[in-house]
Design a protein around this motif. Structure first.
Motif, mmCIF file in Angstrom:
data_model
loop_
_atom_site.group_PDB
_atom_site.id
_atom_site.type_symbol
_atom_site.label_atom_id
_atom_site.label_comp_id
_atom_site.label_asym_id
_atom_site.label_seq_id
_atom_site.Cartn_x
_atom_site.Cartn_y
_atom_site.Cartn_z
ATOM 1 N N ILE A 82 0.884 -1.251 -0.152
ATOM 2 C CA ILE A 82 -0.152 0.032 -0.118
ATOM 3 C C ILE A 82 0.873 1.233 0.011
ATOM 4 C CG2 ILE A 82 -1.679 1.127 1.486
ATOM 5 C CD1 ILE A 82 -2.830 -1.264 2.403
ATOM 6 N N THR A 83 1.901 1.322 0.824
ATOM 7 C CA THR A 83 3.010 2.373 0.826
ATOM 8 C C THR A 83 3.528 2.639 -0.434
ATOM 9 O OG1 THR A 83 3.190 1.936 3.211
ATOM 10 C CG2 THR A 83 4.709 3.488 2.148
ATOM 11 N N TYR A 84 3.851 1.643 -1.267
ATOM 12 C CA TYR A 84 4.595 1.586 -2.530
ATOM 13 C C TYR A 84 3.541 2.323 -3.477
ATOM 14 C CZ TYR A 84 6.843 0.409 -6.716
ATOM 15 O OH TYR A 84 7.615 0.343 -8.244
ATOM 16 N N LEU A 85 2.313 1.779 -3.623
ATOM 17 C CA LEU A 85 1.224 2.168 -4.390
ATOM 18 C C LEU A 85 1.009 3.625 -4.121
ATOM 19 C CD1 LEU A 85 -1.070 -0.897 -4.472
ATOM 20 C CD2 LEU A 85 0.735 -0.154 -6.225
ATOM 21 N N ILE A 86 0.968 4.151 -2.860
ATOM 22 C CA ILE A 86 0.692 5.579 -2.758
ATOM 23 C C ILE A 86 1.821 6.528 -2.997
ATOM 24 C CG2 ILE A 86 0.050 7.158 -0.741
ATOM 25 C CD1 ILE A 86 -1.476 4.974 0.495
ATOM 26 N N LEU A 87 3.024 6.190 -2.523
ATOM 27 C CA LEU A 87 4.254 7.023 -2.786
ATOM 28 C C LEU A 87 4.730 6.689 -3.991
ATOM 29 C CD1 LEU A 87 5.574 6.714 0.921
ATOM 30 C CD2 LEU A 87 4.110 8.468 -0.088
ATOM 31 N N ARG A 88 4.890 5.580 -4.616
ATOM 32 C CA ARG A 88 5.533 5.566 -5.824
ATOM 33 C C ARG A 88 6.927 5.978 -5.884
ATOM 34 N NH1 ARG A 88 2.964 1.980 -9.412
ATOM 35 N NH2 ARG A 88 0.542 2.422 -9.171
ATOM 36 N N PRO A 89 7.937 5.363 -5.098
ATOM 37 C CA PRO A 89 9.226 5.816 -5.013
ATOM 38 C C PRO A 89 10.091 5.352 -6.210
ATOM 39 C CG PRO A 89 9.125 3.746 -3.670
ATOM 40 C CD PRO A 89 7.308 4.140 -4.001
ATOM 41 N N GLU A 90 10.744 6.544 -6.630
ATOM 42 C CA GLU A 90 11.634 6.512 -7.888
ATOM 43 C C GLU A 90 12.930 6.895 -7.417
ATOM 44 O OE1 GLU A 90 10.137 8.832 -11.138
ATOM 45 O OE2 GLU A 90 7.961 7.999 -10.877
ATOM 46 N N GLY A 91 14.066 6.295 -8.110
ATOM 47 C CA GLY A 91 15.496 6.384 -7.989
ATOM 48 C C GLY A 91 15.739 8.039 -8.825
ATOM 49 N N PRO A 92 16.892 8.400 -8.329
ATOM 50 C CA PRO A 92 17.064 9.856 -8.873
ATOM 51 C C PRO A 92 17.805 9.733 -10.246
ATOM 52 C CG PRO A 92 18.751 9.080 -7.355
ATOM 53 C CD PRO A 92 17.851 7.972 -7.283
ATOM 54 N N SER A 93 17.851 10.726 -11.092
ATOM 55 C CA SER A 93 18.437 10.913 -12.486
ATOM 56 C C SER A 93 19.875 11.402 -12.083
ATOM 57 C CB SER A 93 17.647 11.488 -13.415
ATOM 58 O OG SER A 93 17.105 12.543 -13.021
#
Length: 271
Positions: free
Chosen positions: A109-120
């Protein structure tokens, strides 16, 4: 059947006839005979019905019940011991499974809400800060621009030694990624100092340093590879760990004071 005719009173009885009584005697009472069996078999023994008061009726269980009760009584302690030994591990397993399911659902649920992405990352400056004439080991200074695309998560970079600089597919220098923090939806500059091998400087790089005009300098193609360890920061806790591998292939005209990055292509993937 003819009945006997009583003689007249006046007549004398003959000597052959017995004297007549005034009333005939009553016949004796005999038990009624049982009806004979139709098949002619021997008559079974008599059946008697005995009436007992209700408060004196006792029920006797069959002997099979006593054997079952005795068997159960003998196995009762062993059965209890087995249940106690099996129930505790089973309870622990059930608790562990429930905790894992809860944590898994929470993480999903946390992943679906926040959608963490790595930096560029992008390279905007490369220079050779020291050469073999002054030091035994050449040092390369590379400046990167790191962009955090997450709107709710900051990035906490962890230091590591897995940063390498390649020329022609060969290792020429290495160093570490610094430890630093990046705010959410923010860009920062990351400076890397990479140390080369002792007394080793590629001929193309050395030639580029000796040339004075930009027109005479040939572009140099380099490749920067680094493993980036980071944690996603929600403000009150670091809820997500991400390990990524970044690879930037770029062309630079000069490694001196007037160095300029001509083109680049950076890719990042999860480890």
């Amino acid at each position: 059947m003819e009945g006997r005719v009583r003689p007249d009173i006046g007549e004398e009885p003959s000597g052959d006839d017995p004297p007549l009584l005034s009333s005939p005697p009553e016949p004796p009472t005999l038990p009624l005979p049982l009806p004979p069996h139709s098949d002619g078999a021997r008559r079974s023994s008599e059946t008697y019905v005995i009436q007992i008061p209700k408060d004196q009726v006792y029920r006797v269980p069959p002997p099979e019940n006593a054997q079952i009760a005795e068997r159960f009584r003998n196995n009762l302690p062993e059965t209890k011991g087995k249940k106690s030994r099996l129930s505790r591990p089973m309870t622990v397993v059930i608790i562990v499974v429930i905790v894992c399911l809860v944590l898994g659902m929470t993480g999903l649920i946390t992943y679906l809400i926040l959608r963490p992405e790595g930096p560029s990352f992008s390279v905007f400056k490369v220079s050779l800060v020291s050469n073999t004439a002054k030091k035994k080991h050449p040092e390369y200074e590379i400046s990167l621009k790191a962009s955090n695309p997450n709107k709710r998560l900051g990035i906490d970079y962890q230091t590591n030694e897995n940063v390498t600089l390649l020329f022609g597919g060969k290792y020429i220098a290495g160093g570490r990624f610094p430890q630093l923090y990046q705010e959410k939806n923010h860009s920062i500059t990351v400076k890397l100092v990479l140390v080369g091998k002792e007394g080793v400087l590629p001929r193309e790089i050395e030639k580029s340093l000796k040339e004075t005009t930009d027109e005479s300098k040939e572009p140099i193609t380099l490749c920067l590879e680094m493993n980036v360890n980071m944690k996603m920061d929600l403000g009150f806790s670091k809820i997500w760990r991400m390990d990524s591998k970044a690879s930037c292939r770029f062309k630079v005209r000069s490694l001196g004071a007037g160095s300029k990055v001509l083109s680049q292509q950076c890719q990042i993937s999860s480890l």
